[in-house]
Design an enzyme around this catalytic site. Structure first.
Site, PDB file in Angstrom:
ATOM      1  N   CYS A   2       0.837  -1.201   0.000  1.00 46.93           N
ATOM      2  CA  CYS A   2       0.000   0.000   0.000  1.00 46.93           C
ATOM      3  C   CYS A   2       0.875   1.255   0.000  1.00 46.93           C
ATOM      4  O   CYS A   2       2.067   1.205   0.313  1.00 46.93           O
ATOM      5  CB  CYS A   2      -0.986  -0.014   1.171  1.00 46.93           C
ATOM      6  SG  CYS A   2      -0.389   0.729   2.701  1.00 46.93           S
ATOM      7  N   CYS A   5       2.695   1.935   3.231  1.00 44.85           N
ATOM      8  CA  CYS A   5       3.825   1.008   3.427  1.00 44.85           C
ATOM      9  C   CYS A   5       5.014   1.438   2.564  1.00 44.85           C
ATOM     10  O   CYS A   5       6.170   1.307   2.986  1.00 44.85           O
ATOM     11  CB  CYS A   5       3.400  -0.421   3.118  1.00 44.85           C
ATOM     12  SG  CYS A   5       2.453  -1.199   4.469  1.00 44.85           S
ATOM     13  N   ASP A  28       0.583  15.442   5.780  1.00 48.08           N
ATOM     14  CA  ASP A  28      -0.401  15.095   4.763  1.00 48.08           C
ATOM     15  C   ASP A  28      -0.107  15.859   3.479  1.00 48.08           C
ATOM     16  O   ASP A  28       0.198  17.053   3.511  1.00 48.08           O
ATOM     17  CB  ASP A  28      -1.820  15.421   5.270  1.00 48.08           C
ATOM     18  CG  ASP A  28      -2.892  14.746   4.437  1.00 48.08           C
ATOM     19  OD1 ASP A  28      -3.568  13.850   4.952  1.00 48.08           O
ATOM     20  OD2 ASP A  28      -3.051  15.114   3.246  1.00 48.08           O
ATOM     21  N   HIS A  96      -4.647   1.779   5.094  1.00 49.78           N
ATOM     22  CA  HIS A  96      -3.614   1.535   6.110  1.00 49.78           C
ATOM     23  C   HIS A  96      -3.957   2.521   7.222  1.00 49.78           C
ATOM     24  O   HIS A  96      -3.998   3.740   6.964  1.00 49.78           O
ATOM     25  CB  HIS A  96      -2.222   1.803   5.507  1.00 49.78           C
ATOM     26  CG  HIS A  96      -1.063   1.535   6.418  1.00 49.78           C
ATOM     27  ND1 HIS A  96       0.028   0.760   6.050  1.00 49.78           N
ATOM     28  CD2 HIS A  96      -0.806   1.957   7.687  1.00 49.78           C
ATOM     29  CE1 HIS A  96       0.898   0.714   7.058  1.00 49.78           C
ATOM     30  NE2 HIS A  96       0.416   1.441   8.060  1.00 49.78           N
ATOM     31  N   HIS A  98      -4.529   5.287   9.698  1.00 51.01           N
ATOM     32  CA  HIS A  98      -3.827   6.557   9.904  1.00 51.01           C
ATOM     33  C   HIS A  98      -4.663   7.456  10.792  1.00 51.01           C
ATOM     34  O   HIS A  98      -5.861   7.607  10.603  1.00 51.01           O
ATOM     35  CB  HIS A  98      -3.488   7.241   8.583  1.00 51.01           C
ATOM     36  CG  HIS A  98      -4.603   7.264   7.584  1.00 51.01           C
ATOM     37  ND1 HIS A  98      -4.988   6.155   6.871  1.00 51.01           N
ATOM     38  CD2 HIS A  98      -5.414   8.264   7.180  1.00 51.01           C
ATOM     39  CE1 HIS A  98      -5.989   6.468   6.080  1.00 51.01           C
ATOM     40  NE2 HIS A  98      -6.281   7.748   6.250  1.00 51.01           N
TER      41      HIS A  98
HETATM   42  P1  5GP Z   1      -8.322   9.279   4.641  1.00 51.71           P
HETATM   43  O1  5GP Z   1      -9.291   9.970   3.719  1.00 51.71           O
HETATM   44  O2  5GP Z   1      -8.044   7.858   4.215  1.00 51.71           O
HETATM   45  O3  5GP Z   1      -8.712   9.400   6.083  1.00 51.71           O
HETATM   46  O4  5GP Z   1      -6.981  10.105   4.552  1.00 51.71           O
HETATM   47  C1  5GP Z   1      -5.995   9.838   3.604  1.00 51.71           C
HETATM   48  C2  5GP Z   1      -5.070  11.025   3.637  1.00 51.71           C
HETATM   49  O5  5GP Z   1      -3.851  10.637   3.056  1.00 51.71           O
HETATM   50  C3  5GP Z   1      -5.582  12.243   2.853  1.00 51.71           C
HETATM   51  O6  5GP Z   1      -5.669  13.344   3.729  1.00 51.71           O
HETATM   52  C4  5GP Z   1      -4.533  12.432   1.767  1.00 51.71           C
HETATM   53  O7  5GP Z   1      -4.269  13.796   1.519  1.00 51.71           O
HETATM   54  C5  5GP Z   1      -3.331  11.714   2.322  1.00 51.71           C
HETATM   55  N1  5GP Z   1      -2.465  11.113   1.335  1.00 51.71           N
HETATM   56  C6  5GP Z   1      -2.839  10.277   0.333  1.00 51.71           C
HETATM   57  N2  5GP Z   1      -1.768   9.877  -0.364  1.00 51.71           N
HETATM   58  C7  5GP Z   1      -0.691  10.474   0.214  1.00 51.71           C
HETATM   59  C8  5GP Z   1       0.708  10.434  -0.068  1.00 51.71           C
HETATM   60  O8  5GP Z   1       1.184   9.780  -0.996  1.00 51.71           O
HETATM   61  N3  5GP Z   1       1.512  11.179   0.739  1.00 51.71           N
HETATM   62  C9  5GP Z   1       1.027  11.920   1.776  1.00 51.71           C
HETATM   63  N4  5GP Z   1       1.918  12.604   2.500  1.00 51.71           N
HETATM   64  N5  5GP Z   1      -0.280  11.955   2.073  1.00 51.71           N
HETATM   65  C10 5GP Z   1      -1.133  11.258   1.298  1.00 51.71           C
HETATM   66 ZN    ZN Z   2       0.255  -0.500   4.382  1.00 51.28          ZN
END
Ligand code: 5GP
Ligand code: ZN
Length: 114
Positions: A2, A5, A28, A96, A98
Site C-alpha cells: 500500500c 507502506c 499530509d 492503512h 492513519h
Molecule cells: P483518509 O481519507 O483515508 O482518512 O486520509 C488519507 C489522507 O492521506 C488524505 O488526507 C490524503 O491527503 C493523504 N495522502 C494520500 N496519499 C498520500 C501520499 O502519498 N503522501 C502523503 N503525504 N499523504 C497522502
Molecule cells: Zn500499508
C-alpha cells in the site's frame, strides 16, 4: 504494497516528522489546516475494523505520538482534532490505519450526508 507502506519503506517520499520502531508520522500531502500530520503504525493494518485485540497498545501509542507532535508543532494550547476514518462509508481513502492530527486554526464541523 500500500502507499503508506511504501512511505514507511522510503520508496516514495514524504515529509517525515517522527519515526520510531513502531510508528511513522508525516505531513499530509493535501493539508486541510496549517498543521496536518498523519500518524501510522509501521505494521500494515488496513483499518480499525481489522484491528486485533493485541493491537490496543500500538493504537494507544499513535495517540500519545499525536500529543507529543501537537506540542512540538505548538498547537496543543489552542486545541486540535484527531480523526480516523474507517472503510468506505467512513470516507477512508488509504487502506492503512492513519490518525489525522489537524490543527493550527479554528476547526468547524464537517460531517455531511451529502
Ligand atoms: P483518509 O481519507 O483515508 O482518512 O486520509 C488519507 C489522507 O492521506 C488524505 O488526507 C490524503 O491527503 C493523504 N495522502 C494520500 N496519499 C498520500 C501520499 O502519498 N503522501 C502523503 N503525504 N499523504 C497522502
Ligand atoms: Zn500499508
Amino acid at each position: 504494497m500500500c502507499i503508506f507502506c511504501k512511505i514507511i519503506e522510503k520508496e516514495i517520499p514524504a515529509e517525515i516528522v517522527f519515526e520510531d520502531e513502531e510508528i511513522l508520522a508525516f505531513k499530509d500531502a493535501r493539508p486541510l489546516a496549517p498543521v496536518h500530520i498523519l500518524i501510522i503504525p509501521k505494521k500494515h493494518i488496513a483499518s480499525i475494523d481489522n484491528l486485533e485485540d493485541t493491537d490496543a497498545l500500538l493504537m494507544g501509542k499513535l495517540i500519545v505520538a499525536a500529543r507529543t507532535l501537537a506540542r512540538k508543532f505548538d498547537i496543543s494550547e489552542k486545541g486540535y482534532r484527531l480523526l480516523i476514518r474507517v472503510g468506505e462509508w467512513g470516507g477512508q481513502e488509504v487502506p492503512h490505519i492513519h490518525l489525522h492530527l489537524i490543527g493550527g486554526a479554528q476547526l468547524y464541523e464537517e460531517i455531511r450526508l451529502v
